[in-house]
Design an enzyme around this catalytic site. Structure first.
Site, mmCIF file in Angstrom:
data_model
loop_
_atom_site.group_PDB
_atom_site.id
_atom_site.type_symbol
_atom_site.label_atom_id
_atom_site.label_comp_id
_atom_site.label_asym_id
_atom_site.label_seq_id
_atom_site.Cartn_x
_atom_site.Cartn_y
_atom_site.Cartn_z
ATOM 1 N N GLY A 58 41.771 36.037 36.200
ATOM 2 C CA GLY A 58 41.018 35.859 34.960
ATOM 3 C C GLY A 58 41.629 36.636 33.805
ATOM 4 O O GLY A 58 41.727 36.130 32.681
ATOM 5 N N ASP A 59 42.053 37.873 34.083
ATOM 6 C CA ASP A 59 42.707 38.690 33.046
ATOM 7 C C ASP A 59 44.006 38.037 32.587
ATOM 8 O O ASP A 59 44.358 38.095 31.400
ATOM 9 C CB ASP A 59 42.995 40.098 33.583
ATOM 10 C CG ASP A 59 41.721 40.892 33.843
ATOM 11 O OD1 ASP A 59 40.712 40.583 33.202
ATOM 12 O OD2 ASP A 59 41.761 41.805 34.680
ATOM 13 N N THR A 60 44.732 37.438 33.536
ATOM 14 C CA THR A 60 45.981 36.767 33.196
ATOM 15 C C THR A 60 45.726 35.580 32.273
ATOM 16 O O THR A 60 46.487 35.332 31.327
ATOM 17 C CB THR A 60 46.707 36.291 34.472
ATOM 18 O OG1 THR A 60 46.984 37.425 35.300
ATOM 19 C CG2 THR A 60 48.009 35.588 34.141
ATOM 20 N N ALA A 107 44.948 37.012 28.783
ATOM 21 C CA ALA A 107 46.142 37.558 28.146
ATOM 22 C C ALA A 107 47.092 36.440 27.686
ATOM 23 O O ALA A 107 47.617 36.468 26.568
ATOM 24 C CB ALA A 107 46.868 38.489 29.114
#
Length: 283
Positions: free
Chosen positions: A65-67, A70
């Site tokens: 999810g963070d990827t 970003a």
């Protein structure tokens, strides 16, 4: 569902609620991650799905999810169209989940994956493991029904980084001995793990394209592991080919081949032809 203040997990109701939120707060859109289903792009009047790009085995979803966030942010800053931004974010997440733990991805990894998708999927000979196994089964059944005997399935593998005359001759000699020749090609990540960070010289999509242009090659399958042992055990080829710079006892899969009556054939290599020598000469 929390953002939309919903208790009932109804997808249609969720879409309608999120559209209202976009309109109420004058947002351009909401990008909602959906795990294995990819990303949903919601505006005030529509909800559009962007399916996941994960085609390989998932090892760890940590950081996916963070990827996405970003990559999506970087794409927006770079003024990419939203459709391309969401596709790229999906692609980046697909790379991350193939690794154990929370791992960042490099620009090169993303570019290589993007290149492989736009190039390899247009080549008929390059197929997935499931497709290959189905195709081999169909080929074997058809050959038995039409010819009355079992076909000879050949298998070989390698990096094939800068294909040269030695490779071409080797594959031609192997193909003469079988009805179908399968070439397992080390992926870029596999080559890096084996030969170091400066390899491969040629990306997996281009290496696959060159192999597919050879009449001696019938099927190409990429693999990420250090060895093709898993593929060999699944396909159960009749002949496993390697160059005669190997000894049979050093060939990966040689022991397993005996289990189904297969054999290993060492093909004479063309002396003086090697990728290492080409790289050294160029340098």
């Amino acid at each position: 569902f929390l953002l939309a203040n919903l208790n009932d997990k109804d997808e249609h109701l969720l879409d309608a609620s999120l559209k209202k939120i976009v309109k109420k707060y004058n947002l351009n859109y909401i990008a909602m991650t959906q795990g294995e289903y990819g990303i949903k792009h919601i505006t005030s009047n529509k909800a559009e799905e962007y399916p996941t790009r994960v085609t390989e085995e998932v090892f760890d979803v940590s950081g996916a999810g963070d990827t996405v966030i970003a990559t999506l942010t970087a794409s927006i800053i770079a003024n990419l169209p939203i459709k391309d931004s969401l596709e790229l974010a999906n692609l980046a997440a697909g790379i991350v989940v193939r690794q154990l733990g929370t791992m960042p991805i490099s620009l090169n990894e993303l570019l290589m994956k993007l290149h492989s998708l736009t190039s390899i999927n247009t080549i008929n000979k390059v197929i997935t493991k499931d497709e290959l196994l189905n195709r081999i089964k169909t080929f074997r059944d058809h050959h038995i029904n039409t010819c009355g005997k079992k076909p000879i399935v050949g298998f070989t593998n390698g990096c094939f980084d800068i294909v040269h005359a030695g490779h071409v001759t080797y594959l031609q000699e192997a193909h003469k001995q079988v009805d179908i020749l399968i070439v397992a090609l080390n992926s870029d990540s596999s080559v890096r793990n084996i030969k170091g960070t400066n390899r491969p010289i040629i990306g997996e999509a281009d290496r696959a394209l060159v192999l597919c242009s050879l009449e001696s090659v019938d099927e190409v399958i990429l693999f990420d592991e250090a060895t093709p042992l898993s593929l060999i055990k699944s396909i159960k080829p009749d002949i496993l080919f390697k160059g005669n710079d190997y000894t049979i006892k050093n060939v990966v899969g040689a022991k397993e081949m005996k289990q189904w009556g297969g054999k290993v054939v060492l093909v004479p290599i063309v002396k003086g032809r090697s990728t290492s020598k080409i790289i050294k000469k160029i340098s």
